[in-house]
Design a protein around this motif. Structure first.
Motif, PDB file in Angstrom:
ATOM      1  N   VAL A  89      -1.412  -3.046   1.597  1.00  0.00           N
ATOM      2  CA  VAL A  89      -2.734  -3.546   1.987  1.00  0.00           C
ATOM      3  C   VAL A  89      -2.965  -3.117   3.443  1.00  0.00           C
ATOM      4  O   VAL A  89      -2.148  -3.407   4.315  1.00  0.00           O
ATOM      5  CB  VAL A  89      -2.793  -5.088   1.877  1.00  0.00           C
ATOM      6  CG1 VAL A  89      -4.109  -5.621   2.437  1.00  0.00           C
ATOM      7  CG2 VAL A  89      -2.602  -5.527   0.425  1.00  0.00           C
TER       8      VAL A  89
ATOM      9  N   ALA B 181       3.262 -16.443  -6.990  1.00  0.00           N
ATOM     10  CA  ALA B 181       4.525 -15.705  -6.834  1.00  0.00           C
ATOM     11  C   ALA B 181       5.721 -16.653  -6.933  1.00  0.00           C
ATOM     12  O   ALA B 181       6.710 -16.509  -6.213  1.00  0.00           O
ATOM     13  CB  ALA B 181       4.546 -14.942  -5.509  1.00  0.00           C
TER      14      ALA B 181
ATOM     15  N   SER C  45       7.116 -13.658  -1.670  1.00  0.00           N
ATOM     16  CA  SER C  45       8.281 -13.022  -2.300  1.00  0.00           C
ATOM     17  C   SER C  45       9.335 -12.689  -1.256  1.00  0.00           C
ATOM     18  O   SER C  45      10.532 -12.742  -1.542  1.00  0.00           O
ATOM     19  CB  SER C  45       7.877 -11.734  -3.010  1.00  0.00           C
ATOM     20  OG  SER C  45       6.871 -12.009  -3.951  1.00  0.00           O
TER      21      SER C  45
ATOM     22  N   GLY D 208       1.123 -12.865  -1.916  1.00  0.00           N
ATOM     23  CA  GLY D 208       2.226 -12.783  -2.882  1.00  0.00           C
ATOM     24  C   GLY D 208       3.445 -12.123  -2.255  1.00  0.00           C
ATOM     25  O   GLY D 208       4.584 -12.593  -2.414  1.00  0.00           O
ATOM     26  N   ALA D 209       3.212 -11.033  -1.511  1.00  0.00           N
ATOM     27  CA  ALA D 209       4.337 -10.332  -0.876  1.00  0.00           C
ATOM     28  C   ALA D 209       4.971 -11.201   0.208  1.00  0.00           C
ATOM     29  O   ALA D 209       6.188 -11.188   0.394  1.00  0.00           O
ATOM     30  CB  ALA D 209       3.841  -9.013  -0.277  1.00  0.00           C
TER      31      ALA D 209
ATOM     32  N   GLU E  92      -5.937 -17.081  -7.747  1.00  0.00           N
ATOM     33  CA  GLU E  92      -4.622 -16.713  -8.302  1.00  0.00           C
ATOM     34  C   GLU E  92      -3.681 -17.910  -8.425  1.00  0.00           C
ATOM     35  O   GLU E  92      -2.612 -17.796  -9.020  1.00  0.00           O
ATOM     36  CB  GLU E  92      -3.968 -15.640  -7.425  1.00  0.00           C
ATOM     37  CG  GLU E  92      -4.646 -14.285  -7.455  1.00  0.00           C
ATOM     38  CD  GLU E  92      -6.006 -14.274  -6.769  1.00  0.00           C
ATOM     39  OE1 GLU E  92      -6.289 -15.195  -5.976  1.00  0.00           O
ATOM     40  OE2 GLU E  92      -6.782 -13.349  -7.043  1.00  0.00           O
TER      41      GLU E  92
ATOM     42  N   ALA F 227      -2.546 -10.187  -2.969  1.00  0.00           N
ATOM     43  CA  ALA F 227      -1.324  -9.366  -3.015  1.00  0.00           C
ATOM     44  C   ALA F 227      -0.525  -9.541  -1.732  1.00  0.00           C
ATOM     45  O   ALA F 227       0.715  -9.632  -1.755  1.00  0.00           O
ATOM     46  CB  ALA F 227      -1.684  -7.902  -3.221  1.00  0.00           C
TER      47      ALA F 227
ATOM     48  N   ALA G 197       2.838  -4.701   0.307  1.00  0.00           N
ATOM     49  CA  ALA G 197       1.813  -4.772  -0.746  1.00  0.00           C
ATOM     50  C   ALA G 197       0.818  -3.623  -0.645  1.00  0.00           C
ATOM     51  O   ALA G 197      -0.135  -3.555  -1.423  1.00  0.00           O
ATOM     52  CB  ALA G 197       1.080  -6.109  -0.657  1.00  0.00           C
TER      53      ALA G 197
ATOM     54  N   ASP H 206     -10.078  -8.383  -1.324  1.00  0.00           N
ATOM     55  CA  ASP H 206      -9.387  -7.896  -2.527  1.00  0.00           C
ATOM     56  C   ASP H 206      -7.870  -7.888  -2.372  1.00  0.00           C
ATOM     57  O   ASP H 206      -7.138  -8.248  -3.284  1.00  0.00           O
ATOM     58  CB  ASP H 206      -9.830  -6.455  -2.840  1.00  0.00           C
ATOM     59  CG  ASP H 206     -11.071  -6.448  -3.712  1.00  0.00           C
ATOM     60  OD1 ASP H 206     -11.509  -7.547  -4.102  1.00  0.00           O
ATOM     61  OD2 ASP H 206     -11.590  -5.345  -3.977  1.00  0.00           O
ATOM     62  N   GLY H 207      -7.414  -7.451  -1.186  1.00  0.00           N
ATOM     63  CA  GLY H 207      -5.974  -7.307  -0.982  1.00  0.00           C
ATOM     64  C   GLY H 207      -5.275  -8.595  -0.571  1.00  0.00           C
ATOM     65  O   GLY H 207      -4.044  -8.627  -0.471  1.00  0.00           O
TER      66      GLY H 207
END
Ligand code: HPA
Length: 253
Positions: A153, A46, A250, A246-247, A20, A243, A151, A239-240
């Motif tokens: 997760v 992010a 953020s 990113g959270a 990512e 995210a 997120a 997979d998570g």
């Protein structure tokens, strides 16, 4: 050279890239401890600068006891990172930590030996006795837990990581001993990395990815652990992770 890195991520077995990351630049920093396991990839995620380093090298060529943990952390610090999220592939020892679980442990026990475990080995350097009662930085752990919730997760919050020497996996008796000691997870790279991060003044938290039941644990006590199963479970459980990261970024605002 400092590039103001919001987060450094160290990837473990099965996690050699952070796909990512955007606008990636590659750094090959030399450190006073020697060369890190491989290039440091610095990019944007992010909207923040993130550094990624594969702990075992991008071709998974460095075994746990040969990783230059000091150089890896010093390289990330020299690039401007103040906090490190360590992704560690582990085996599950107790019931809540089955394959494909993500966990953010809060304790560890060190069973490794013969690894360089301090930055204070240089001639004339001051001996450090850093506080290590809580081996993972509580504020970063709380941020990881909050990010997982934000997120959506699934994450097991807490647990004790037993760091073993490897590279072989453990015997059933060794895992039974770890369980008696209070370990929930077993991996080969949690130490000396966490202790060195503390000595270097880096915030550090572990995101453990359970790849298998440890020897003799889980419903089939005679199950043979294969690398294929480990890699498949890491891929699924990871997979998570983007995210969650990113959270985490953020939430910094
Ligand atoms: N033991 C130690 N390290 C590991 C394991 C394990 O069962 N699985 C993944 N890393």
């Amino acid at each position: 050279m400092s590039t103001d890195i919001a987060l450094a991520v160290i990837g473990g077995t099965g996690l050699y890239r952070l796909a990512e990351l955007q606008d990636v630049q590659t750094h090959e920093p030399a450190t006073r401890f020697g060369a890190p396991s491989g290039p440091v990839r610095v990019g944007t995620l992010a909207g923040r600068r993130v550094a990624f380093l594969a702990r075992h090298g991008e071709g998974h060529s460095v075994p746990p006891h040969k990783v230059n943990y000091r150089a890896n952390l010093a390289a990330l610090q020299a690039l401007g990172a103040g906090r490190v999220l360590a992704l560690n592939t582990v085996g599950g020892v107790t019931e809540r930590f089955g394959p494909r679980v993500l966990a953010c442990p809060d304790q560890l026990i060190d069973y490794t030996w013969g690894r360089v475990s301090t930055i204070c080995e240089e001639e004339g350097s001051e001996v450090l006795h850093v506080d290590f009662g809580d081996p993972y930085t509580p504020s970063l752990r709380q941020a990881v837990i909050a990010a997982a919730r934000a997120a959506n997760v699934a994450l097991v919050e807490g647990g004790c990581y037993g760091a073993t020497q490897g590279p072989r996996l453990e015997t059933k008796a060794e895992i039974a001993r770890l369980r008696r000691d209070g370990c929930d997870l077993v991996g080969m790279t949690g130490m000396p990395e966490a202790g060195l991060a503390r000595e270097l003044g880096l915030d550090y938290a572990c995101l453990a990815i359970v790849a298998n039941w440890a020897a003799g644990a889980g419903p089939d006590v005679d199950e043979i652990i294969t690398l294929d199963d480990v890699l498949a479970n890491v891929a699924a459980a990871s997979d998570g992770v983007p995210a969650l990261i990113g959270a985490l970024l953020s939430a910094d605002g």
